[in-house]
Write a protein that holds these residues in place. Structure first.
Motif, PDB file in Angstrom:
ATOM      1  N   UNK A 100       0.863  -1.174   0.000  1.00 15.22           N
ATOM      2  CA  UNK A 100       0.000   0.000   0.000  1.00 15.22           C
ATOM      3  C   UNK A 100       0.908   1.236   0.000  1.00 15.22           C
ATOM      4  N   UNK A 101       0.686   2.180  -0.929  1.00 15.98           N
ATOM      5  CA  UNK A 101       1.481   3.403  -0.992  1.00 15.98           C
ATOM      6  C   UNK A 101       0.602   4.602  -0.701  1.00 15.98           C
ATOM      7  N   UNK A 102       1.238   5.680  -0.202  1.00 13.50           N
ATOM      8  CA  UNK A 102       0.483   6.904   0.075  1.00 13.50           C
ATOM      9  C   UNK A 102       1.395   8.112  -0.127  1.00 13.50           C
ATOM     10  N   UNK A 103       0.763   9.259  -0.358  1.00 13.52           N
ATOM     11  CA  UNK A 103       1.442  10.555  -0.382  1.00 13.52           C
ATOM     12  C   UNK A 103       0.653  11.481   0.536  1.00 13.52           C
ATOM     13  N   UNK A 104       1.385  12.081   1.499  1.00 19.63           N
ATOM     14  CA  UNK A 104       0.779  13.088   2.371  1.00 19.63           C
ATOM     15  C   UNK A 104       1.375  14.436   1.960  1.00 19.63           C
ATOM     16  N   UNK A 142       5.515   3.550  11.891  1.00 23.79           N
ATOM     17  CA  UNK A 142       4.397   3.930  12.749  1.00 23.79           C
ATOM     18  C   UNK A 142       3.243   2.952  12.546  1.00 23.79           C
ATOM     19  N   UNK A 143       2.355   2.927  13.525  1.00 22.94           N
ATOM     20  CA  UNK A 143       1.124   2.144  13.457  1.00 22.94           C
ATOM     21  C   UNK A 143      -0.039   3.116  13.365  1.00 22.94           C
ATOM     22  N   UNK A 144      -0.949   2.865  12.412  1.00 25.63           N
ATOM     23  CA  UNK A 144      -2.063   3.791  12.254  1.00 25.63           C
ATOM     24  C   UNK A 144      -3.227   3.154  11.534  1.00 25.63           C
ATOM     25  N   UNK A 145      -4.194   4.018  11.105  1.00 22.41           N
ATOM     26  CA  UNK A 145      -5.428   3.591  10.456  1.00 22.41           C
ATOM     27  C   UNK A 145      -6.153   2.576  11.335  1.00 22.41           C
ATOM     28  N   UNK A 151       0.716  -1.041   9.487  1.00 23.94           N
ATOM     29  CA  UNK A 151       2.091  -0.659   9.777  1.00 23.94           C
ATOM     30  C   UNK A 151       2.552   0.237   8.618  1.00 23.94           C
ATOM     31  N   UNK A 152       3.052   1.423   8.976  1.00 22.28           N
ATOM     32  CA  UNK A 152       3.454   2.400   7.960  1.00 22.28           C
ATOM     33  C   UNK A 152       4.936   2.726   8.050  1.00 22.28           C
ATOM     34  N   UNK A 153       5.521   3.005   6.881  1.00 22.83           N
ATOM     35  CA  UNK A 153       6.853   3.585   6.800  1.00 22.83           C
ATOM     36  C   UNK A 153       6.684   4.951   6.144  1.00 22.83           C
ATOM     37  N   UNK A 171       2.400   1.135   3.378  1.00 21.45           N
ATOM     38  CA  UNK A 171       1.633   0.622   4.501  1.00 21.45           C
ATOM     39  C   UNK A 171       1.302  -0.843   4.308  1.00 21.45           C
ATOM     40  N   UNK A 172       1.159  -1.553   5.401  1.00 18.34           N
ATOM     41  CA  UNK A 172       0.811  -2.964   5.326  1.00 18.34           C
ATOM     42  C   UNK A 172      -0.138  -3.288   6.464  1.00 18.34           C
ATOM     43  N   UNK A 173      -1.192  -4.008   6.140  1.00 16.55           N
ATOM     44  CA  UNK A 173      -2.197  -4.353   7.133  1.00 16.55           C
ATOM     45  C   UNK A 173      -1.583  -5.203   8.239  1.00 16.55           C
ATOM     46  N   UNK A 174      -1.973  -4.912   9.471  1.00 19.46           N
ATOM     47  CA  UNK A 174      -1.453  -5.662  10.601  1.00 19.46           C
ATOM     48  C   UNK A 174      -1.919  -7.108  10.561  1.00 19.46           C
TER      49      UNK A 174
END
Length: 473
Positions: A100-104, A142-145, A151-153, A171-174
């Motif tokens: 999972x990728x994201x841009x903030x 970090x852990x979020x959502x 689990x996020x980098x 991100x990767x689902x726990x």
């Protein structure tokens, strides 16, 4: 004395070999156990390191590489963010890498996700963004959502003028981590616990310890860790603990650049089994070596015993069997129920040889006479020195008449032989007495008859053969 000196030296040498062998084997065994323990420890860490590399470091490295791409920087530097282009790029990356990728985006204050979703970055609602934005670290785990914990980098992105553009990451689902941990636990028996710099448990193979609804369990909540800290320990690396009624060994691994720590709890039962196999192998090896050395000592002592017996039963001057050996061989023949002819011979006027030419000359003559007599007999015949200048011959399975012929042949050979003293040549003769027995008669009795016959030959002028038989049993 020579045989005893040889035996003494051999035993000392063998003792040195035994000591060296045991020390070497002990060193080998200890080294093997230590090596096996290291191998088991390394073997236990390998799957864990593989997990870290594949599921933590790989996403980090992929994100770091992608974060330097011109395409990504162009998307994040634009005065107006093209949401469609951003989503298409993120979806393409997710399809290509499986993350999972994201841009903030800092300029847009919005977060765009590869699943097509997006939301505003509002301070007080999206805490992670503002929390990590002001921190000096450029890479954060970090852990979020929390509705579907991930689990996020998070990687900070800057333009060429070092202006902060926002975060890019994966991100990767726990749930996927829990499934992965379950597989490792089933295969290796391990438990994993990941904690951040504040000792908050971020990931764990124990679902009960996984963070939920922004609430983290602390490492100090675990009894085994709390006990270690109460004992004044600063690290639990290589510490033995008890968990759920089982013994575990803790390995502590620092994970950079996140400043996380992984605690790997490996069950001792498998280690103990492997070490037990190594220990048993070492003990068996030691027993084999000790048994081999025992057999070596046994055979060495047997050899020396046989050699000593042979030396004790051999006349040192003539190298013929002595009286003891002749008596033993006679007893063996009697036990075998074999008829025996006995010849007793005495060198004529031998005292004169010693008196005239000396004892060394006499010894030369005795050795030559012994060699000649021995060379004329059959392999099964026994000849020995009876004492002084007397020799005794046992002829198994030989009749009195045959024994008489043998004695005559020996007498003639001796009479025609020239014996050397080393400086002089002498002509010598001998007198022979023959006896015979078919029954279980003691040697002393048979020899007494042969001795009577021998002295009859001497009375008759020497260089004669006379026969005197025992009475029937």
């Amino acid at each position: 004395m020579s045989i005893f000196r040889t035996l003494h030296r051999s035993i000392l040498f063998l003792f040195a070999i035994v000591v060296i062998a045991i020390i070497t084997l002990a060193h080998f065994s200890v080294s093997k156990i230590v090596a096996e323990q290291s191998r088991i420890h390394q073997q236990s860490l390998s799957p864990a390191l593989s997990l870290i590399t594949e599921h933590l470091m790989k996403p980090l490295h992929v994100s770091q590489t992608l974060s330097k791409s011109k395409e990504l920087q162009a998307l994040m530097e634009a005065d107006t963010i093209d949401a469609t282009a951003v989503h298409e790029t993120l979806q393409r990356l997710e399809k290509e890498f499986g993350f999972l990728f994201f841009i903030a985006s800092e300029p847009a204050r919005r977060q765009y996700n590869s699943d097509g979703s997006e939301h505003a970055l509002v301070e007080g609602k999206v805490n992670w963004y503002f929390k990590y934005k002001d921190k000096p670290e450029n890479a954060v785990a970090d852990i979020g959502k929390w509705e579907d914990t991930h689990f996020y980098i998070d990687l900070k992105i800057y333009d060429d003028q070092e202006r902060f553009l926002g975060f890019f990451g994966t991100g990767k689902s726990l749930r996927s981590f829990l499934d992965l941990f379950a597989q490792y636990k089933q295969q290796y028996g391990y438990d994993f616990i990941f904690v951040d710099a504040d000792k908050n448990i971020t990931l764990s193979s124990d679902p009960d310890l996984v963070a939920a609804n922004s609430k983290f369990h602390h490492l100090a909540d675990l009894a085994w860790y709390r006990e270690a800290m109460e004992n004044g320990e600063t690290s639990v690396n290589n510490r033995l603990i008890e968990k759920d009624g089982k013994d575990f060994l803790v390995a502590e691994i620092n994970i950079q650049p996140f400043d996380w720590t992984m605690y790997l709890l490996s069950p001792l039962s498998e280690r103990q089994t492997a070490l037990s196999r190594t220990f048993i192998f070492s003990i068996i090896s030691l027993l084999v070596v000790i048994f081999a050395l025992f057999m070596l000592i046994y055979n060495l002592l047997y050899y020396f015993k046989r050699d000593m017996q042979r030396n004790v039963q051999i006349d040192p001057l003539t190298k013929l069997p002595n009286r003891n050996k002749v008596e033993l061989r006679y007893a063996e023949l009697v036990d075998q129920k074999r008829p025996i002819a006995v010849i007793l011979l005495d060198i004529d006027h031998f005292k004169a040889v010693n008196d005239t030419h000396g004892h060394n000359a006499g010894d030369h003559v005795l050795r030559q006479v012994a060699s000649m007599l021995d060379s004329q007999l059959r392999e099964e015949d026994i000849i020995g020195r009876w004492g002084g200048e007397e020799f005794v011959i046992l002829l198994p399975d030989t009749t009195p008449e045959q024994a008489y012929e043998v004695a005559q042949k020996l007498r003639l050979r001796l009479a025609n032989m020239t014996a050397s003293t080393g400086s002089l040549a002498l002509q010598i003769t001998a007198s022979f007495g023959v006896s015979y027995t078919e029954g279980d008669r003691p040697l002393v009795e048979v020899l007494a008859r042969a001795d009577d016959a021998l002295y009859q030959a001497k009375r008759d002028g020497r260089n004669q053969v006379r026969v005197q038989l025992t009475h029937a049993a």
